[in-house]
Design a protein around this motif. Structure first.
Motif, PDB file in Angstrom:
ATOM      1  N   LYS A 187       3.986   9.732  -2.277  1.00 61.45           N
ATOM      2  CA  LYS A 187       2.785  10.522  -1.935  1.00 61.45           C
ATOM      3  C   LYS A 187       3.127  11.838  -1.229  1.00 61.45           C
ATOM      4  CE  LYS A 187       0.620   6.011  -1.335  1.00 61.45           C
ATOM      5  NZ  LYS A 187      -0.291   5.144  -0.598  1.00 61.45           N
TER       6      LYS A 187
ATOM      7  N   GLY B 254       0.796  -1.231   0.000  1.00 61.81           N
ATOM      8  CA  GLY B 254       0.000   0.000   0.000  1.00 61.81           C
ATOM      9  C   GLY B 254       0.827   1.280   0.000  1.00 61.81           C
ATOM     10  N   VAL B 255       2.134   1.147   0.218  1.00 61.87           N
ATOM     11  CA  VAL B 255       2.960   2.360   0.296  1.00 61.87           C
ATOM     12  C   VAL B 255       3.243   2.970  -1.077  1.00 61.87           C
ATOM     13  CG1 VAL B 255       4.093   1.792   2.483  1.00 61.87           C
ATOM     14  CG2 VAL B 255       5.094   0.999   0.322  1.00 61.87           C
ATOM     15  N   GLY B 256       3.005   2.166  -2.134  1.00 66.13           N
ATOM     16  CA  GLY B 256       3.277   2.674  -3.483  1.00 66.13           C
ATOM     17  C   GLY B 256       4.468   1.982  -4.132  1.00 66.13           C
ATOM     18  N   LYS B 257       4.724   0.761  -3.698  1.00 66.21           N
ATOM     19  CA  LYS B 257       5.877  -0.004  -4.196  1.00 66.21           C
ATOM     20  C   LYS B 257       5.748  -0.306  -5.696  1.00 66.21           C
ATOM     21  CE  LYS B 257       6.353  -3.761  -1.900  1.00 66.21           C
ATOM     22  NZ  LYS B 257       6.383  -5.029  -2.664  1.00 66.21           N
ATOM     23  N   THR B 258       4.597  -0.855  -6.078  1.00 70.82           N
ATOM     24  CA  THR B 258       4.398  -1.223  -7.476  1.00 70.82           C
ATOM     25  C   THR B 258       4.468   0.006  -8.376  1.00 70.82           C
ATOM     26  OG1 THR B 258       2.846  -2.836  -6.607  1.00 70.82           O
ATOM     27  CG2 THR B 258       2.906  -2.593  -8.981  1.00 70.82           C
ATOM     28  N   THR B 259       3.785   1.046  -7.960  1.00 68.02           N
ATOM     29  CA  THR B 259       3.780   2.296  -8.730  1.00 68.02           C
ATOM     30  C   THR B 259       5.208   2.825  -8.890  1.00 68.02           C
ATOM     31  OG1 THR B 259       1.654   2.783  -7.701  1.00 68.02           O
ATOM     32  CG2 THR B 259       2.734   4.590  -8.832  1.00 68.02           C
TER      33      THR B 259
ATOM     34  N   GLN C 208      -0.667  -6.100 -11.432  1.00 67.32           N
ATOM     35  CA  GLN C 208      -0.403  -4.662 -11.441  1.00 67.32           C
ATOM     36  C   GLN C 208       0.970  -4.342 -12.004  1.00 67.32           C
ATOM     37  OE1 GLN C 208      -0.324  -1.995  -8.067  1.00 67.32           O
ATOM     38  NE2 GLN C 208      -2.285  -2.850  -7.422  1.00 67.32           N
TER      39      GLN C 208
ATOM     40  N   LYS D  60       7.389   3.583 -12.267  1.00 70.68           N
ATOM     41  CA  LYS D  60       7.972   4.901 -12.556  1.00 70.68           C
ATOM     42  C   LYS D  60       9.483   4.795 -12.776  1.00 70.68           C
ATOM     43  CE  LYS D  60       4.765   7.578  -9.570  1.00 70.68           C
ATOM     44  NZ  LYS D  60       4.713   8.139  -8.205  1.00 70.68           N
TER      45      LYS D  60
ATOM     46  N   ASP E 280       2.978  14.552  -2.661  1.00 74.70           N
ATOM     47  CA  ASP E 280       2.024  15.529  -3.181  1.00 74.70           C
ATOM     48  C   ASP E 280       0.820  15.583  -2.251  1.00 74.70           C
ATOM     49  OD1 ASP E 280       1.931  12.793  -4.236  1.00 74.70           O
ATOM     50  OD2 ASP E 280       0.063  13.408  -5.206  1.00 74.70           O
TER      51      ASP E 280
ATOM     52  N   GLY F 200       7.983  10.429  -4.655  1.00 73.24           N
ATOM     53  CA  GLY F 200       6.794  10.308  -5.497  1.00 73.24           C
ATOM     54  C   GLY F 200       5.935  11.548  -5.319  1.00 73.24           C
ATOM     55  N   VAL F 201       5.583  12.162  -6.439  1.00 67.17           N
ATOM     56  CA  VAL F 201       4.789  13.398  -6.352  1.00 67.17           C
ATOM     57  C   VAL F 201       3.487  13.293  -7.143  1.00 67.17           C
ATOM     58  CG1 VAL F 201       6.751  14.908  -5.845  1.00 67.17           C
ATOM     59  CG2 VAL F 201       6.172  14.426  -8.229  1.00 67.17           C
ATOM     60  N   GLY F 202       2.997  12.073  -7.325  1.00 69.29           N
ATOM     61  CA  GLY F 202       1.743  11.882  -8.045  1.00 69.29           C
ATOM     62  C   GLY F 202       1.608  10.440  -8.496  1.00 69.29           C
ATOM     63  N   GLU F 203       0.490  10.130  -9.149  1.00 66.69           N
ATOM     64  CA  GLU F 203       0.215   8.745  -9.512  1.00 66.69           C
ATOM     65  C   GLU F 203       0.672   8.363 -10.914  1.00 66.69           C
ATOM     66  OE1 GLU F 203      -3.527   7.110  -7.397  1.00 66.69           O
ATOM     67  OE2 GLU F 203      -4.062   9.139  -8.055  1.00 66.69           O
TER      68      GLU F 203
ATOM     69  N   ARG G 220       0.537 -11.940  -3.509  1.00 65.02           N
ATOM     70  CA  ARG G 220      -0.765 -11.438  -3.961  1.00 65.02           C
ATOM     71  C   ARG G 220      -0.820 -11.496  -5.489  1.00 65.02           C
ATOM     72  NH1 ARG G 220      -1.017  -5.448  -2.296  1.00 65.02           N
ATOM     73  NH2 ARG G 220       1.083  -5.579  -3.135  1.00 65.02           N
TER      74      ARG G 220
HETATM   75  P1  GDP Z   1       1.867  -1.163  -3.229  1.00 63.95           P
HETATM   76  O1  GDP Z   1       0.803  -1.971  -2.566  1.00 63.95           O
HETATM   77  O2  GDP Z   1       2.911  -0.730  -2.255  1.00 63.95           O
HETATM   78  O3  GDP Z   1       2.447  -1.799  -4.429  1.00 63.95           O
HETATM   79  O4  GDP Z   1       1.169   0.200  -3.654  1.00 63.95           O
HETATM   80  P2  GDP Z   1       0.662   0.706  -5.078  1.00 63.95           P
HETATM   81  O5  GDP Z   1       1.814   0.963  -5.963  1.00 63.95           O
HETATM   82  O6  GDP Z   1      -0.394  -0.184  -5.569  1.00 63.95           O
HETATM   83  O7  GDP Z   1       0.063   2.125  -4.677  1.00 63.95           O
HETATM   84  C1  GDP Z   1      -0.986   2.296  -3.750  1.00 63.95           C
HETATM   85  C2  GDP Z   1      -1.753   3.555  -4.104  1.00 63.95           C
HETATM   86  O8  GDP Z   1      -0.923   4.698  -3.898  1.00 63.95           O
HETATM   87  C3  GDP Z   1      -2.188   3.629  -5.557  1.00 63.95           C
HETATM   88  O9  GDP Z   1      -3.486   4.154  -5.612  1.00 63.95           O
HETATM   89  C4  GDP Z   1      -1.185   4.598  -6.192  1.00 63.95           C
HETATM   90  O10 GDP Z   1      -1.733   5.285  -7.295  1.00 63.95           O
HETATM   91  C5  GDP Z   1      -0.910   5.518  -5.039  1.00 63.95           C
HETATM   92  N1  GDP Z   1       0.410   6.183  -5.153  1.00 63.95           N
HETATM   93  C6  GDP Z   1       1.622   5.626  -5.283  1.00 63.95           C
HETATM   94  N2  GDP Z   1       2.603   6.562  -5.315  1.00 63.95           N
HETATM   95  C7  GDP Z   1       1.981   7.765  -5.223  1.00 63.95           C
HETATM   96  C8  GDP Z   1       2.432   9.142  -5.178  1.00 63.95           C
HETATM   97  O11 GDP Z   1       3.638   9.457  -5.236  1.00 63.95           O
HETATM   98  N3  GDP Z   1       1.466  10.098  -5.056  1.00 63.95           N
HETATM   99  C9  GDP Z   1       0.140   9.789  -4.973  1.00 63.95           C
HETATM  100  N4  GDP Z   1      -0.727  10.785  -4.841  1.00 63.95           N
HETATM  101  N5  GDP Z   1      -0.310   8.524  -4.993  1.00 63.95           N
HETATM  102  C10 GDP Z   1       0.585   7.522  -5.112  1.00 63.95           C
END
Ligand code: GDP
Length: 299
Positions: A252, A108-113, A144, A117, A254, A277-280, A138
């Protein structure tokens, strides 16, 4: 820089709002002023440990430079924050030709995203990138990551849900070698409730990389969600106990008021923040630069 200034607006209000108020209330730097300044920094999510360190340094500098005017404190604070976060490592320059990035962090921290990037950025720099979907716990995580790989147009090595992460990494290393990839980015499981399990899994993956890809330069990036504030600091502490983290990605930034965590993490854990990270979107990952970060804070 514009995106950073915009994204940090709440953090700026949070940190500087209080500081400006204290500067406004005093003329001369005295003990009362310093105590109120300290209070303002603690309240602004910098945490006690970091604030104490900042205040100690400020006191030394104020004495050394014989400063009296409270207006000088703004510049001094700016200087101090940059010093705390300064690193000479450029996340884009790897020491060797072949690199492996192990990306760790809680779900949930944004690892995949972040991996998506990163893949996009390195690819845009002309580097050949391979991804390894080694978070096999998972199914959604695998899907994803495949999606992000498509978006970034890079190759991905994935197996089914519950596959052995070690086997995925093994395959990915062979693929990286065969394709002469510059960078292999490995996702890893993000569950932390069983620390021993997670530690063993990371160790196993590490061993495979070291055995199969001995010449590669290795980075271990911990992804932390800045919106979780002090909780992110706690995660850094826990992960430090199970992995040799070489850098942090703070996501996150942003829109959160808790961006001061970038300062606290580096003050308390001495691990450099390498990316933010400054956005999605695919483009919304920036190389962390302490000078720009502090400038954006004081903008
Ligand atoms: P994971 O479970 O750690 O792999 O997390 P995800 O990559 O699936 O990201 C979880 C949520 O955080 C998603 O809705 C992403 O779009 C959001 N997210 C990730 N990085 C950022 C960021 O830098 N800024 C914002 N606003 N959202 C982010």
């Amino acid at each position: 820089f514009g995106k950073l200034v915009e994204g940090l607006s709440k953090t700026r209000n949070n940190i500087l709002g209080g500081v400006e108020q204290v500067i406004h209330n005093f003329k001369a730097i005295d003990e009362d002023f310093l105590e109120e300044l300290e209070e303002a920094l603690i309240v602004a999510d910098l945490g006690v440990g970091t604030t104490i360190r900042i205040m100690e340094d400020l006191r030394v500098k104020i004495k050394e430079r014989k400063l009296r005017d409270v207006q000088d404190v703004r510049g001094l604070l700016q200087e101090e924050l940059v010093e705390i976060m300064r690193t000479d490592q450029d996340p884009y320059i790897f020491e060797r030709e072949r690199s492996v990035l192990l990306v760790i962090g809680v779900n949930g921290v944004g690892k995949t995203t972040t991996i998506g990037k990163l893949a996009h950025q390195y690819k845009s720099q002309g580097k050949k990138v391979v991804l390894a979907a080694a978070d096999t716990f998972r199914a959604a995580a695998i899907d994803q990551l495949v999606e992000w790989a498509n978006r970034a147009s890079v190759e991905i090595i994935a197996q089914g849900e519950n596959a052995d992460p070690g086997a995925v990494v093994y395959d990915a290393v062979q693929a990286a070698k065969a394709r002469k990839a510059d960078i292999l980015i490995c996702d890893t499981a993000g569950r932390l409730h069983n620390k021993k399990n997670l530690m063993e899994e990371l160790r196993k993956v590490n061993r495979i990389i070291e055995r199969e890809y001995p010449d590669a330069y290795k980075e271990v990036l911990l992804v932390l969600d800045s919106t979780t504030g002090q909780n992110a600091l706690q995660q850094a502490k826990q992960f430090k106990e199970i992995a040799d983290i070489t850098g942090i990605v703070l996501t996150k930034l942003d829109g959160t008021a808790k961006g001061g965590i970038a300062i606290a993490i580096q003050a308390e854990h001495e691990i450099p923040v390498k990316f933010i990270g400054v956005g999605e979107g695919l483009e919304d990952l920036q190389k962390f630069d302490p000078v720009s970060f502090v400038e954006a804070l004081f903008e």
